[in-house]
Design an enzyme around this catalytic site. Structure first.
Site, PDB file in Angstrom:
ATOM      1  CB  SER A   2       6.609 -57.706 -36.420  1.00 27.66           C
ATOM      2  OG  SER A   2       5.273 -57.636 -35.976  1.00 27.66           O
ATOM      3  CE1 TYR A  15       7.872 -53.566 -33.124  1.00 30.84           C
ATOM      4  CE2 TYR A  15       5.752 -54.572 -33.611  1.00 30.84           C
ATOM      5  CZ  TYR A  15       7.089 -54.695 -33.300  1.00 30.84           C
ATOM      6  OH  TYR A  15       7.650 -55.947 -33.167  1.00 30.84           O
TER       7      TYR A  15
END
Length: 263
Positions: free
Chosen positions: A148, A161
């Site tokens: 990501s 995250y």
């Protein structure tokens, strides 16, 4: 139309490239499995939700296999099955992953952080380790890890995250260095803003309105199909071409910190 003989059909199956795709019950994983199957690959579609995998199998011909990638014994059983049935694996696509919450570091729930780390890092580790011997012996194996843009820069509310995806990125980079001598191609794809049916809803505890607000006013956020197209392209290139790291965003997301929103 000339029909293939039983021998020809068996030969075609054995000559097809073999891929294992995790996270295949929804979103990017599902579309990647679909697109690889459309390219003629034999695809093992892996995720926890068996019913979603069965639907995908009926639509595309993928081979469904339900498991939790954080369960190492189950992952080892998957690897044994694939090698027993196909004799090899050409590409492993580690797409399973998740974000939980948007709390600042000061308020983050350690249980949520641990869950994210177990899925994004330890789960990816389990699957990679289980298939590495076969990928090495293949001689032209590929590992594609979907991380990501959260692996590239921290952002407010993303601490857990960020930590998980930074960890997955570090593992990916080390793997590329360690396995180059085995002609193993290691690819990292880092999507930015992608609108899928589940990612933000799950991250925000099932709050659909909050999930919709993430994309409100943004012209054409990426879709699962967009990212899957890049995933498929990266693993179907001639093997000597390694796309080490691909960052992809919608044009409206100029950076992690600049998103154009129109009323």
């Amino acid at each position: 139309m000339t029909q293939l003989s039983t021998h020809d059909s068996a030969t075609k199956k054995l000559s097809a490239k073999v891929a294992v795709v995790t996270g295949a019950s929804s979103g990017i994983g599902r579309e990647s499995a679909r697109q690889l199957a459309d390219e003629g690959w034999t695809v093992y579609a892996v995720a926890r939700r068996a019913e979603r995998l069965e639907e995908l199998a009926k639509e595309t011909g993928v081979i469904p296999h339900s498991l939790d990638i954080t369960d190492r014994d189950a992952v080892d059983d998957l690897a044994e099955r694939v090698i027993e049935e196909q004799g090899t694996i050409d590409a492993l696509l580690n797409i399973s992953g998740a974000a939980i919450g948007v709390d600042p570091v000061a308020d983050g729930d350690p249980a949520d952080w641990e869950s994210m780390f177990r899925l994004n890092v330890i789960g990816t580790l389990h699957v990679t380790q289980a298939f590495l011997p076969a990928l090495r012996s293949n001689g032209h194996g590929t590992v594609m890890n979907l991380t990501s843009t959260a692996a590239e820069a921290g952002y407010e509310g993303g601490g857990g995250y960020n930590a998980a995806k930074f960890g997955e990125r570090g593992m990916t980079q080390a793997l590329r260095l360690e396995e180059a001598e085995n002609n193993l191609r290691v690819i990292e794809i880092c999507p930015g803003m992608v609108r899928t049916e589940e990612f933000s809803v799950k991250r925000l505890g099932g709050n659909q309105d909050a999930a919709d607000s993430v994309y409100r006013g943004v012209d054409e956020p990426l879709t699962a199909e967009d990212v899957a197209r890049v995933v498929t392209f990266s693993v179907t290139l001639p093997h000597h071409i390694n796309l080490d790291q691909i960052t992809m965003r919608p044009v409206a997301q100029a950076s992690q910190f600049k998103v154009i929103r129109r009323s």
